[in-house]
Design an enzyme around this catalytic site. Structure first.
Site, mmCIF file in Angstrom:
data_model
loop_
_atom_site.group_PDB
_atom_site.id
_atom_site.type_symbol
_atom_site.label_atom_id
_atom_site.label_comp_id
_atom_site.label_asym_id
_atom_site.label_seq_id
_atom_site.Cartn_x
_atom_site.Cartn_y
_atom_site.Cartn_z
ATOM 1 N N ASP A 124 -5.795 3.454 -2.721
ATOM 2 C CA ASP A 124 -6.117 2.643 -3.580
ATOM 3 C C ASP A 124 -5.573 1.766 -2.606
ATOM 4 O O ASP A 124 -4.649 1.072 -3.074
ATOM 5 C CB ASP A 124 -6.373 2.421 -4.840
ATOM 6 C CG ASP A 124 -6.800 1.329 -5.132
ATOM 7 O OD1 ASP A 124 -7.299 0.180 -4.902
ATOM 8 O OD2 ASP A 124 -6.063 1.617 -6.450
ATOM 9 N N GLY A 139 0.845 -1.119 0.467
ATOM 10 C CA GLY A 139 0.144 -0.081 -0.076
ATOM 11 C C GLY A 139 0.878 1.141 -0.096
ATOM 12 O O GLY A 139 1.928 1.219 -0.991
ATOM 13 N N VAL A 154 5.032 -3.471 14.723
ATOM 14 C CA VAL A 154 4.922 -2.850 15.528
ATOM 15 C C VAL A 154 4.414 -2.450 17.181
ATOM 16 O O VAL A 154 4.802 -1.566 17.634
ATOM 17 C CB VAL A 154 5.131 -1.151 14.834
ATOM 18 C CG1 VAL A 154 6.040 -0.762 13.696
ATOM 19 C CG2 VAL A 154 3.483 -0.770 14.538
ATOM 20 N N TYR A 184 -11.234 3.471 14.495
ATOM 21 C CA TYR A 184 -9.705 4.038 14.065
ATOM 22 C C TYR A 184 -9.580 5.912 13.778
ATOM 23 O O TYR A 184 -9.128 6.350 14.201
ATOM 24 C CB TYR A 184 -9.529 4.155 12.359
ATOM 25 C CG TYR A 184 -9.572 3.663 11.742
ATOM 26 C CD1 TYR A 184 -8.235 3.429 11.500
ATOM 27 C CD2 TYR A 184 -9.914 5.240 10.369
ATOM 28 C CE1 TYR A 184 -6.960 3.563 9.888
ATOM 29 C CE2 TYR A 184 -9.172 5.492 9.491
ATOM 30 C CZ TYR A 184 -7.251 4.904 8.802
ATOM 31 O OH TYR A 184 -6.736 5.244 8.410
HETATM 32 N N1 LIG Z 1 -5.977 2.990 2.383
HETATM 33 C C1 LIG Z 1 -6.832 4.205 2.502
HETATM 34 O O1 LIG Z 1 -7.546 4.162 2.651
HETATM 35 C C2 LIG Z 1 -5.887 4.772 3.730
HETATM 36 C C3 LIG Z 1 -4.719 4.692 4.510
HETATM 37 N N2 LIG Z 1 -4.551 5.597 6.043
HETATM 38 C C4 LIG Z 1 -3.345 5.087 6.895
HETATM 39 O O2 LIG Z 1 -2.350 5.202 5.900
HETATM 40 C C5 LIG Z 1 -1.203 3.486 6.632
HETATM 41 C C6 LIG Z 1 -1.096 2.794 5.255
HETATM 42 O O3 LIG Z 1 -2.291 2.646 4.411
HETATM 43 P P1 LIG Z 1 -2.608 1.641 3.520
HETATM 44 O O4 LIG Z 1 -1.098 1.503 3.117
HETATM 45 O O5 LIG Z 1 -3.819 1.867 3.121
HETATM 46 O O6 LIG Z 1 -2.686 -0.233 4.248
HETATM 47 P P2 LIG Z 1 -2.431 -1.360 3.990
HETATM 48 O O7 LIG Z 1 -2.936 -2.208 4.697
HETATM 49 O O8 LIG Z 1 -2.409 -1.588 2.209
HETATM 50 O O9 LIG Z 1 -0.937 -1.607 4.303
HETATM 51 C C7 LIG Z 1 -0.328 -1.810 5.733
HETATM 52 C C8 LIG Z 1 0.984 -2.153 5.882
HETATM 53 O O10 LIG Z 1 1.141 -2.270 7.380
HETATM 54 C C9 LIG Z 1 1.570 -3.206 7.437
HETATM 55 N N3 LIG Z 1 0.633 -3.408 9.745
HETATM 56 C C10 LIG Z 1 -0.285 -3.881 9.405
HETATM 57 N N4 LIG Z 1 0.017 -4.092 11.711
HETATM 58 C C11 LIG Z 1 1.336 -3.217 11.470
HETATM 59 C C12 LIG Z 1 2.166 -3.954 12.672
HETATM 60 N N5 LIG Z 1 1.317 -3.975 14.122
HETATM 61 N N6 LIG Z 1 3.522 -3.704 12.595
HETATM 62 C C13 LIG Z 1 4.282 -3.913 11.684
HETATM 63 N N7 LIG Z 1 3.319 -3.397 10.100
HETATM 64 C C14 LIG Z 1 1.799 -3.406 10.493
HETATM 65 C C15 LIG Z 1 0.748 -4.560 6.994
HETATM 66 O O11 LIG Z 1 1.540 -5.595 6.902
HETATM 67 C C16 LIG Z 1 0.503 -4.120 5.760
HETATM 68 O O12 LIG Z 1 2.066 -4.496 4.784
HETATM 69 C C17 LIG Z 1 -2.279 3.652 7.495
HETATM 70 O O13 LIG Z 1 -1.707 4.164 8.296
HETATM 71 C C18 LIG Z 1 -3.787 4.314 7.652
HETATM 72 O O14 LIG Z 1 -4.592 4.231 8.179
HETATM 73 C C19 LIG Z 1 -4.978 6.919 5.730
HETATM 74 C C20 LIG Z 1 -5.578 7.326 4.513
HETATM 75 C C21 LIG Z 1 -6.384 6.631 3.781
HETATM 76 C C1 LIG Z 2 -12.026 0.553 5.672
HETATM 77 C C2 LIG Z 2 -11.083 1.727 6.470
HETATM 78 C C3 LIG Z 2 -10.280 2.417 5.547
HETATM 79 C C4 LIG Z 2 -9.765 3.378 6.249
HETATM 80 C C5 LIG Z 2 -9.240 4.349 5.026
HETATM 81 C C6 LIG Z 2 -8.916 5.143 5.740
HETATM 82 O O1 LIG Z 2 -8.547 6.024 6.527
HETATM 83 C C7 LIG Z 2 -10.038 6.052 4.828
HETATM 84 C C8 LIG Z 2 -10.671 7.500 5.552
HETATM 85 C C9 LIG Z 2 -11.112 8.774 5.076
HETATM 86 C C10 LIG Z 2 -11.088 9.503 4.675
HETATM 87 C C11 LIG Z 2 -12.366 9.874 5.503
HETATM 88 C C12 LIG Z 2 -13.938 10.307 5.150
HETATM 89 C C13 LIG Z 2 -14.566 11.277 3.981
HETATM 90 C C14 LIG Z 2 -12.940 12.440 3.987
HETATM 91 C C15 LIG Z 2 -12.636 11.735 2.250
HETATM 92 C C16 LIG Z 2 -12.085 13.057 1.148
HETATM 93 C C17 LIG Z 2 -12.489 14.096 2.014
HETATM 94 C C18 LIG Z 2 -11.784 14.945 1.275
HETATM 95 C C19 LIG Z 2 -12.576 16.434 1.172
HETATM 96 C C20 LIG Z 2 -12.523 17.283 -0.496
HETATM 97 O O2 LIG Z 2 -12.040 19.217 0.185
HETATM 98 O O3 LIG Z 2 -12.830 16.780 -1.311
#
Ligand SMILES: NC(=O)C1=CN([C@@H]2O[C@H](COP(=O)(O)OP(=O)(O)OC[C@H]3O[C@@H](n4cnc5c(N)ncnc54)[C@H](O)[C@@H]3O)[C@@H](O)[C@H]2O)C=CC1
Ligand SMILES: CCCCCC(=O)/C=C/C=C\C/C=C\C/C=C\CCCC(=O)O
Length: 261
Positions: free
Chosen positions: A187, A16, A65, A151
């Site tokens: 994504d 990701g 972590v 979350y």
């Molecule tokens: N995908 C989304 O829409 C969004 C993600 N985020 C944040 O971005 C960050 C990364 O998320 P993504 O790449 O989407 O997630 P993902 O699930 O695709 O990747 C996360 C990675 O972290 C690793 N991981 C999970 N728990 C762990 C642990 N305890 N210790 C070490 N590694 C661990 C997983 O194995 C994976 O490789 C997270 O903090 C998430 O909350 C924030 C906003 C939006």
């Molecule tokens: C299954 C849960 C995965 C959680 C990933 C995550 O952190 C996603 C959170 C995203 C946003 C929260 C809700 C809405 C906001 C999204 C976009 C705002 C954009 C506003 C704009 O100015 O366009």
């Protein structure tokens, strides 16, 4: 900009957003410790990165972590392998509303520990050379959803902690720039947990609300989040920034009222 000679540690780096930023750091000639819980994925990812960037530039360290001792060893292991540390990205995160205490542990407690460990290795207070820390929050810290209350709480917490630490770093002359990064929907496999009762528990019934929000606001690619991170790392005028990345506004910054206290 070249990051030649710089050493970075990225948690949750095997997939990701973390994976995308590891790739960007290597493209900029940094050495990278890719830290992840998932051993198979981490080893597979390292093999691909070695093929692309050459051996010796990237190391994979298996680490949960949420295990404080293991995280401490991981930081030390990185410094032992590469000599020092300049950039720390506390990115690993989960959505688990059923085991919500685990969510607090991974998304908030580990970010706090990761920041303190980064300062041990980078702060001028400890005789080190300074550096940059980026803590990954989310737009969920600004626009909440009933689908993921804990979350959302952790992502608010990351911003509060990061801003306070950024001020401590300025006032304490740590030589370390500390930032929070808040992406909207990206994504990655994390988004696939939306409909999973095992992850969302009783809040899974609000999944349609969440999915409506996703189609309204759109879904970003991980490469744009990596671009935002590289800007935070390379723009030395930024300190304590809260960067937001959305489809409508791209990479931009949250602004706060000046403190009145
Ligand atoms: N995908 C989304 O829409 C969004 C993600 N985020 C944040 O971005 C960050 C990364 O998320 P993504 O790449 O989407 O997630 P993902 O699930 O695709 O990747 C996360 C990675 O972290 C690793 N991981 C999970 N728990 C762990 C642990 N305890 N210790 C070490 N590694 C661990 C997983 O194995 C994976 O490789 C997270 O903090 C998430 O909350 C924030 C906003 C939006
Ligand atoms: C299954 C849960 C995965 C959680 C990933 C995550 O952190 C996603 C959170 C995203 C946003 C929260 C809700 C809405 C906001 C999204 C976009 C705002 C954009 C506003 C704009 O100015 O366009």
């Amino acid at each position: 900009m070249s990051l030649n000679g710089k050493v970075a540690l990225v948690t949750g780096g095997a997939q990701g957003i973390g994976r995308a930023v590891v790739q960007s750091l290597l493209q900029s000639s940094a050495k990278v410790a890719m830290v992840d819980l998932n051993k198979d994925l981490g080893e597979e990812c390292k093999a691909q990165l070695d093929a692309e960037f050459g051996e010796g530039n990237c190391t994979f360290i298996e680490c949960d972590v949420a295990n404080g001792d293991a995280l401490r060893d991981t930081f030390q292991n990185t410094v032992d392998q590469f000599g020092h540390l300049d950039i720390v990205i506390n990115n690993a995160g989960i959505t688990n509303e059923k085991d919500w205490e685990k969510t607090i542990q991974v998304n908030l407690t580990s970010v706090i520990k990761g920041t303190y460990l980064a300062l041990e290795h980078m702060s001028k207070e400890n005789g080190k050379q300074g550096g940059t820390i980026i803590n990954v929050s989310s737009m969920a810290a600004f626009m909440h959803s009933p689908h993921q209350p804990v979350y959302t709480a952790t992502k608010h917490g990351v911003i509060g902690f990061t801003r306070a630490m950024a001020d401590a770093a300025i006032q304490g002359d740590y030589g370390v720039r500390i930032h929070a990064l808040c992406p909207a929907f990206v994504d990655t496999p994390l988004l696939q947990s939306v409909e999973d009762e095992d992850n969302m528990g009783k809040f899974v019934k609000f999944k349609d609300d969440f999915k409506r929000s996703m189609s309204k606001f759109g879904v970003l690619q991980p490469s744009l989040i990596a671009e935002g991170m590289m800007r935070l790392i390379t723009d030395t005028s930024l300190h304590g920034a809260v960067m937001k990345i959305t489809c409508s506004k791209g990479i931009h910054f949250h602004t706060y009222e000046p403190m009145s206290a």
